[in-house]
Design a protein around this motif. Sequence first.
Motif, PDB file in Angstrom:
ATOM      1  N   LEU A  39       9.194  -0.509 -10.181  1.00  0.00           N
ATOM      2  CA  LEU A  39       9.684  -1.287  -9.039  1.00  0.00           C
ATOM      3  C   LEU A  39       8.882  -0.976  -7.774  1.00  0.00           C
ATOM      4  O   LEU A  39       8.622  -1.882  -6.961  1.00  0.00           O
ATOM      5  CB  LEU A  39      11.164  -1.001  -8.806  1.00  0.00           C
ATOM      6  N   ALA A  40       8.489   0.289  -7.612  1.00  0.00           N
ATOM      7  CA  ALA A  40       7.684   0.649  -6.441  1.00  0.00           C
ATOM      8  C   ALA A  40       6.338  -0.049  -6.476  1.00  0.00           C
ATOM      9  O   ALA A  40       5.830  -0.501  -5.438  1.00  0.00           O
ATOM     10  CB  ALA A  40       7.494   2.165  -6.384  1.00  0.00           C
ATOM     11  N   TYR A  41       5.741  -0.148  -7.674  1.00  0.00           N
ATOM     12  CA  TYR A  41       4.491  -0.895  -7.786  1.00  0.00           C
ATOM     13  C   TYR A  41       4.713  -2.366  -7.414  1.00  0.00           C
ATOM     14  O   TYR A  41       3.937  -2.964  -6.670  1.00  0.00           O
ATOM     15  CB  TYR A  41       3.940  -0.803  -9.211  1.00  0.00           C
ATOM     16  N   GLY A  42       5.790  -2.956  -7.924  1.00  0.00           N
ATOM     17  CA  GLY A  42       6.030  -4.369  -7.680  1.00  0.00           C
ATOM     18  C   GLY A  42       6.362  -4.709  -6.248  1.00  0.00           C
ATOM     19  O   GLY A  42       6.153  -5.845  -5.809  1.00  0.00           O
ATOM     20  N   LEU A  43       6.852  -3.729  -5.470  1.00  0.00           N
ATOM     21  CA  LEU A  43       7.324  -4.010  -4.111  1.00  0.00           C
ATOM     22  C   LEU A  43       6.253  -4.617  -3.219  1.00  0.00           C
ATOM     23  O   LEU A  43       6.540  -5.486  -2.389  1.00  0.00           O
ATOM     24  CB  LEU A  43       7.865  -2.718  -3.483  1.00  0.00           C
ATOM     25  N   LEU A  44       5.002  -4.185  -3.374  1.00  0.00           N
ATOM     26  CA  LEU A  44       3.943  -4.701  -2.516  1.00  0.00           C
ATOM     27  C   LEU A  44       3.705  -6.197  -2.748  1.00  0.00           C
ATOM     28  O   LEU A  44       3.146  -6.887  -1.896  1.00  0.00           O
ATOM     29  CB  LEU A  44       2.648  -3.919  -2.744  1.00  0.00           C
ATOM     30  N   GLY A  45       4.139  -6.701  -3.907  1.00  0.00           N
ATOM     31  CA  GLY A  45       4.013  -8.135  -4.151  1.00  0.00           C
ATOM     32  C   GLY A  45       4.854  -8.969  -3.209  1.00  0.00           C
ATOM     33  O   GLY A  45       4.571 -10.157  -2.998  1.00  0.00           O
ATOM     34  N   LEU A  46       5.895  -8.360  -2.597  1.00  0.00           N
ATOM     35  CA  LEU A  46       6.777  -9.118  -1.706  1.00  0.00           C
ATOM     36  C   LEU A  46       6.046  -9.609  -0.462  1.00  0.00           C
ATOM     37  O   LEU A  46       6.042 -10.813  -0.188  1.00  0.00           O
ATOM     38  CB  LEU A  46       8.003  -8.261  -1.351  1.00  0.00           C
ATOM     39  N   PRO A  47       5.417  -8.737   0.355  1.00  0.00           N
ATOM     40  CA  PRO A  47       4.728  -9.257   1.540  1.00  0.00           C
ATOM     41  C   PRO A  47       3.510 -10.121   1.218  1.00  0.00           C
ATOM     42  O   PRO A  47       3.183 -11.035   1.982  1.00  0.00           O
ATOM     43  CB  PRO A  47       4.335  -7.987   2.306  1.00  0.00           C
ATOM     44  N   LEU A  48       2.832  -9.840   0.109  1.00  0.00           N
ATOM     45  CA  LEU A  48       1.688 -10.679  -0.252  1.00  0.00           C
ATOM     46  C   LEU A  48       2.138 -12.108  -0.540  1.00  0.00           C
ATOM     47  O   LEU A  48       1.531 -13.074  -0.074  1.00  0.00           O
ATOM     48  CB  LEU A  48       0.967 -10.085  -1.465  1.00  0.00           C
ATOM     49  N   ALA A  96       6.375  -1.944   2.798  1.00  0.00           N
ATOM     50  CA  ALA A  96       6.100  -2.092   1.365  1.00  0.00           C
ATOM     51  C   ALA A  96       4.874  -1.289   0.951  1.00  0.00           C
ATOM     52  O   ALA A  96       4.879  -0.626  -0.094  1.00  0.00           O
ATOM     53  CB  ALA A  96       5.909  -3.570   1.025  1.00  0.00           C
ATOM     54  N   ALA A  97       3.809  -1.337   1.761  1.00  0.00           N
ATOM     55  CA  ALA A  97       2.578  -0.628   1.409  1.00  0.00           C
ATOM     56  C   ALA A  97       2.801   0.881   1.371  1.00  0.00           C
ATOM     57  O   ALA A  97       2.337   1.568   0.450  1.00  0.00           O
ATOM     58  CB  ALA A  97       1.471  -0.984   2.404  1.00  0.00           C
ATOM     59  N   LEU A  98       3.510   1.421   2.368  1.00  0.00           N
ATOM     60  CA  LEU A  98       3.771   2.863   2.380  1.00  0.00           C
ATOM     61  C   LEU A  98       4.569   3.280   1.156  1.00  0.00           C
ATOM     62  O   LEU A  98       4.307   4.329   0.550  1.00  0.00           O
ATOM     63  CB  LEU A  98       4.515   3.238   3.662  1.00  0.00           C
ATOM     64  N   THR A  99       5.552   2.475   0.778  1.00  0.00           N
ATOM     65  CA  THR A  99       6.368   2.805  -0.399  1.00  0.00           C
ATOM     66  C   THR A  99       5.545   2.780  -1.678  1.00  0.00           C
ATOM     67  O   THR A  99       5.607   3.698  -2.506  1.00  0.00           O
ATOM     68  CB  THR A  99       7.539   1.813  -0.508  1.00  0.00           C
ATOM     69  N   THR A 100       4.763   1.726  -1.862  1.00  0.00           N
ATOM     70  CA  THR A 100       3.969   1.592  -3.086  1.00  0.00           C
ATOM     71  C   THR A 100       2.932   2.703  -3.212  1.00  0.00           C
ATOM     72  O   THR A 100       2.799   3.340  -4.265  1.00  0.00           O
ATOM     73  CB  THR A 100       3.280   0.215  -3.115  1.00  0.00           C
ATOM     74  N   PHE A 101       2.203   2.972  -2.142  1.00  0.00           N
ATOM     75  CA  PHE A 101       1.158   3.995  -2.209  1.00  0.00           C
ATOM     76  C   PHE A 101       1.743   5.390  -2.396  1.00  0.00           C
ATOM     77  O   PHE A 101       1.123   6.244  -3.029  1.00  0.00           O
ATOM     78  CB  PHE A 101       0.290   3.949  -0.944  1.00  0.00           C
ATOM     79  N   ALA A 102       2.941   5.618  -1.857  1.00  0.00           N
ATOM     80  CA  ALA A 102       3.544   6.952  -1.967  1.00  0.00           C
ATOM     81  C   ALA A 102       4.092   7.220  -3.365  1.00  0.00           C
ATOM     82  O   ALA A 102       4.115   8.372  -3.803  1.00  0.00           O
ATOM     83  CB  ALA A 102       4.659   7.096  -0.933  1.00  0.00           C
ATOM     84  N   CYS A 103       4.516   6.168  -4.056  1.00  0.00           N
ATOM     85  CA  CYS A 103       5.246   6.363  -5.321  1.00  0.00           C
ATOM     86  C   CYS A 103       4.419   6.127  -6.580  1.00  0.00           C
ATOM     87  O   CYS A 103       4.804   6.581  -7.660  1.00  0.00           O
ATOM     88  CB  CYS A 103       6.471   5.443  -5.360  1.00  0.00           C
ATOM     89  N   VAL A 104       3.306   5.402  -6.480  1.00  0.00           N
ATOM     90  CA  VAL A 104       2.548   5.005  -7.672  1.00  0.00           C
ATOM     91  C   VAL A 104       1.196   5.691  -7.672  1.00  0.00           C
ATOM     92  O   VAL A 104       0.461   5.653  -6.674  1.00  0.00           O
ATOM     93  CB  VAL A 104       2.365   3.471  -7.724  1.00  0.00           C
ATOM     94  N   GLY A 105       0.865   6.322  -8.779  1.00  0.00           N
ATOM     95  CA  GLY A 105      -0.417   6.991  -8.911  1.00  0.00           C
ATOM     96  C   GLY A 105      -1.553   6.020  -9.177  1.00  0.00           C
ATOM     97  O   GLY A 105      -1.357   4.805  -9.260  1.00  0.00           O
ATOM     98  N   ARG A 106      -2.735   6.589  -9.353  1.00  0.00           N
ATOM     99  CA  ARG A 106      -3.917   5.750  -9.522  1.00  0.00           C
ATOM    100  C   ARG A 106      -4.022   5.165 -10.923  1.00  0.00           C
ATOM    101  O   ARG A 106      -4.799   4.248 -11.162  1.00  0.00           O
ATOM    102  CB  ARG A 106      -5.186   6.536  -9.195  1.00  0.00           C
ATOM    103  N   GLY A 107      -3.243   5.637 -11.884  1.00  0.00           N
ATOM    104  CA  GLY A 107      -3.341   5.137 -13.248  1.00  0.00           C
ATOM    105  C   GLY A 107      -4.520   5.731 -13.984  1.00  0.00           C
ATOM    106  O   GLY A 107      -5.014   6.811 -13.648  1.00  0.00           O
TER     107      GLY A 107
END
Length: 421
Positions: free
Chosen positions: A23-32, A194-205
């Motif tokens: 969900l944290a990864y998906g959150l950035l899709g909202l403002p985009l 959204a960006a702060l949340t996504t970057f803080a919670c999701v690693g680089r993969g």
Amino acid sequence: MAKTSASPASTAAPAALPMSKVLAYGLLGLPLAFAALPIYVHVPRFYASTTGMELALLGGILLGARLLDAFSDPWLGWLADRLPRRQMLALALVPFCVGFVALLNPPQTQGALWLLASLALTYLGYSAATIAYQAWGADVGVDSALRTRLTAAREGFGLLGVVLAAALPAWLASSPAQGVARLAWVLPPLLLIAALTTFACVGRGSPQTVAPVPLLTSLRRVLADTAFRRLLLVFIANGIAAALPATLFLFYVADVLQAEAVSGLLLALYFVAGAASLPLWVRLAARWGRTQAWLLAMGLAMLSFAGAALLGPGDVPAFTVICLLSGLALGADLALPAAIAADLGERQGQAGACFGVWNFVAKLNLALAAGLALPLLGWLGYVPGGTQALPALTFAYALLPLACKALAVALLWRWRHSLEV
């Protein structure tokens, strides 16, 4: 088709990735997506009404800007395979945000130049951010099931962003034009959170190492994949079927249905239905396969949308049903083909390049819809707010998309087995 084997480390990743990170990864899709709706839906009518720009000139500017944007995507995809995805995404969000605010606050004069310049800045940031974001998702998700979940989360939050963008103008001001202009100032704080949340919670993969090959070589490698070429052809036909009504929606509601006051609510209903349907399509894809689920969604869209050509002034209840049912089908269009593309990109080891081509095609669809439909309607005598040439507007809004959707169904049915990666 054969699947590439995953490493032992990657096979454990899906079980270790909790829903909170999905969900944290998906959150950035909202403002985009919040910004994408005004760019592709509101801008044509907004500039026609606030600047008095002729439809032919407006359509030409939109076509030129969107073509320039579309042709930059393959290069941006190639670049995304060579730069850290997270850093590229963070840098791209700045011009995206600045350009969007400028786009919806044009000056009293020089509207055409302002439109072209602000669109170019917004598109550059949006395209780079979207490609890096999609490729990052392909890195985080290391198998088909997880990529489908990540794609669904991204598109689900994206649909929430679209619903906000559709509903807010009516709440922000009594005038639709003022509401759209004020919408621009909602994006900066929304994007920051959204960006702060996504970057803080999701690693680089687990990004794959890409050989340093030239751009044209990389593109030839992408297009050499038969399954990817077939998926693109289906995506083109289906995308044009969606882009035409997206471009003409506000014109149709205002002039054919004569119900401009409820256009925001109808848009919101359409996208809410799409968001609500995403879990259903994910489950159906897991049970029947993604191509079978996508075929079902296309059939539903055709059946629900066919009646739009028969509507006239005051037929809002019937059109509400059309928005609801076609919105349910939207969830599959957003989640399933992009998940298939992610699988094909990872199989090639260059997800960025694949999504660069993918986004190029998506934007080409939108460019053709605006650049051809608007000048054609102007040539046929249609003027926004008038009563002339309304049958031509109905034809372009309802019947042409149905023909394109039927072609997409035929192609997907023919190639359904080769696209189950």
